[in-house]
Design a protein around this motif. Structure first.
Motif, PDB file in Angstrom:
ATOM      1  N   THR A 149       3.645   9.473  12.270  1.00  0.00           N
ATOM      2  CA  THR A 149       3.367   8.046  12.346  1.00  0.00           C
ATOM      3  C   THR A 149       2.538   7.575  11.159  1.00  0.00           C
ATOM      4  N   LEU A 150       2.927   6.438  10.617  1.00  0.00           N
ATOM      5  CA  LEU A 150       2.213   5.754   9.548  1.00  0.00           C
ATOM      6  C   LEU A 150       1.535   4.524  10.135  1.00  0.00           C
ATOM      7  N   TYR A 151       0.343   4.192   9.629  1.00  0.00           N
ATOM      8  CA  TYR A 151      -0.410   3.059  10.138  1.00  0.00           C
ATOM      9  C   TYR A 151      -0.845   2.128   9.015  1.00  0.00           C
ATOM     10  N   LEU A 152      -1.074   0.880   9.383  1.00  0.00           N
ATOM     11  CA  LEU A 152      -1.714  -0.068   8.488  1.00  0.00           C
ATOM     12  C   LEU A 152      -2.704  -0.883   9.306  1.00  0.00           C
ATOM     13  N   GLN A 153      -3.985  -0.632   9.089  1.00  0.00           N
ATOM     14  CA  GLN A 153      -5.035  -1.399   9.729  1.00  0.00           C
ATOM     15  C   GLN A 153      -5.342  -2.608   8.868  1.00  0.00           C
ATOM     16  N   MET A 154      -5.219  -3.794   9.432  1.00  0.00           N
ATOM     17  CA  MET A 154      -5.403  -5.033   8.701  1.00  0.00           C
ATOM     18  C   MET A 154      -6.588  -5.785   9.291  1.00  0.00           C
ATOM     19  N   ASN A 155      -7.605  -5.997   8.481  1.00  0.00           N
ATOM     20  CA  ASN A 155      -8.789  -6.727   8.891  1.00  0.00           C
ATOM     21  C   ASN A 155      -8.954  -7.980   8.048  1.00  0.00           C
ATOM     22  N   SER A 156      -9.797  -8.891   8.525  1.00  0.00           N
ATOM     23  CA  SER A 156     -10.078 -10.134   7.803  1.00  0.00           C
ATOM     24  C   SER A 156      -8.794 -10.822   7.362  1.00  0.00           C
ATOM     25  N   VAL A 170      -4.874  -7.151  -1.013  1.00  0.00           N
ATOM     26  CA  VAL A 170      -5.298  -6.627   0.283  1.00  0.00           C
ATOM     27  C   VAL A 170      -6.428  -5.611   0.170  1.00  0.00           C
ATOM     28  N   LYS A 171      -6.799  -5.248  -1.021  1.00  0.00           N
ATOM     29  CA  LYS A 171      -7.827  -4.231  -1.234  1.00  0.00           C
ATOM     30  C   LYS A 171      -9.144  -4.649  -0.583  1.00  0.00           C
ATOM     31  N   GLY A 172      -9.725  -3.728   0.162  1.00  0.00           N
ATOM     32  CA  GLY A 172     -10.962  -3.998   0.860  1.00  0.00           C
ATOM     33  C   GLY A 172     -10.773  -4.544   2.256  1.00  0.00           C
ATOM     34  N   ARG A 173      -9.565  -4.967   2.584  1.00  0.00           N
ATOM     35  CA  ARG A 173      -9.274  -5.517   3.901  1.00  0.00           C
ATOM     36  C   ARG A 173      -8.314  -4.645   4.712  1.00  0.00           C
ATOM     37  N   PHE A 174      -7.372  -4.001   4.028  1.00  0.00           N
ATOM     38  CA  PHE A 174      -6.358  -3.184   4.692  1.00  0.00           C
ATOM     39  C   PHE A 174      -6.647  -1.707   4.455  1.00  0.00           C
ATOM     40  N   SER A 231       0.831  -1.199   0.000  1.00  0.00           N
ATOM     41  CA  SER A 231       0.000   0.000   0.000  1.00  0.00           C
ATOM     42  C   SER A 231       0.865   1.248   0.000  1.00  0.00           C
ATOM     43  N   ALA A 232       0.292   2.355  -0.467  1.00  0.00           N
ATOM     44  CA  ALA A 232       0.984   3.637  -0.480  1.00  0.00           C
ATOM     45  C   ALA A 232       0.020   4.747  -0.114  1.00  0.00           C
ATOM     46  N   ILE A 233       0.570   5.836   0.404  1.00  0.00           N
ATOM     47  CA  ILE A 233      -0.228   6.978   0.809  1.00  0.00           C
ATOM     48  C   ILE A 233       0.517   8.260   0.477  1.00  0.00           C
ATOM     49  N   ASN A 234      -0.209   9.273   0.067  1.00  0.00           N
ATOM     50  CA  ASN A 234       0.421  10.535  -0.282  1.00  0.00           C
ATOM     51  C   ASN A 234       0.741  11.339   0.964  1.00  0.00           C
ATOM     52  N   THR A 235       1.315  12.514   0.758  1.00  0.00           N
ATOM     53  CA  THR A 235       1.819  13.294   1.881  1.00  0.00           C
ATOM     54  C   THR A 235       0.737  13.713   2.867  1.00  0.00           C
ATOM     55  N   GLY A 236      -0.401  14.140   2.355  1.00  0.00           N
ATOM     56  CA  GLY A 236      -1.477  14.600   3.216  1.00  0.00           C
ATOM     57  C   GLY A 236      -2.393  13.512   3.729  1.00  0.00           C
ATOM     58  N   GLY A 237      -2.298  12.322   3.156  1.00  0.00           N
ATOM     59  CA  GLY A 237      -3.125  11.213   3.595  1.00  0.00           C
ATOM     60  C   GLY A 237      -4.445  11.075   2.860  1.00  0.00           C
ATOM     61  N   GLY A 238      -4.703  11.936   1.890  1.00  0.00           N
ATOM     62  CA  GLY A 238      -5.973  11.921   1.201  1.00  0.00           C
ATOM     63  C   GLY A 238      -6.051  11.006  -0.003  1.00  0.00           C
TER      64      GLY A 238
END
Length: 121
Positions: free
Chosen positions: A78-85, A64-68, A49-56
């Motif tokens: 701080t950077l986060y990765l929420q992992m479900n299912s 992992v799409k739909g789960r993370f 996964s990747a995220i831009n500077t502002g998080g938007g």
């Protein structure tokens, strides 16, 4: 000195959830795209996964799409990765990695030490 320190890994049962964190220091965190990359035993690294500077703006691997969910708190560096299912196939060493400001290059100059995620019953 640039530092990335992952935490939050552990053993979880299939279907469970886990949240990974990556504490950043030594650079202007809010100026950089960030990614999560994982590596399973006997396999090469896999971009997650990747995220831009502002998080938007976020992107995910199909696996992992739909789960993370990737997110960031720039005030806390701080950077986060929420992992479900979670599935056994998610078992891997998870790394946070720094990309460059602006359009992402998916080339990483700094990595954390990794945190182990094991999904097993």
């Amino acid at each position: 000195q640039v530092q990335l320190v992952e935490s939050g890994g552990g053993l979880v049962q299939p279907g469970g959830s886990l949240r990974l964190s990556c504490a950043a220091s030594g650079f202007t965190f809010s100026s950089y795209y960030m990614s999560w990359v994982r590596q399973a035993p006997g396999k090469g690294p896999e971009w997650v996964s990747a995220i831009n500077t502002g998080g938007g703006s976020t992107r995910y691997a199909d696996s992992v799409k739909g789960r993370f969910t990737i997110s960031r708190d720039n005030a806390k560096n701080t950077l986060y990765l929420q992992m479900n299912s979670l599935k056994p196939e998610d078992t891997a060493l998870y790394y946070c990695a720094r990309d460059s400001a602006g359009p992402p290059r998916y080339e990483y100059d700094y990595w954390g030490q990794g945190t182990q995620v094991t999904v097993s019953s």
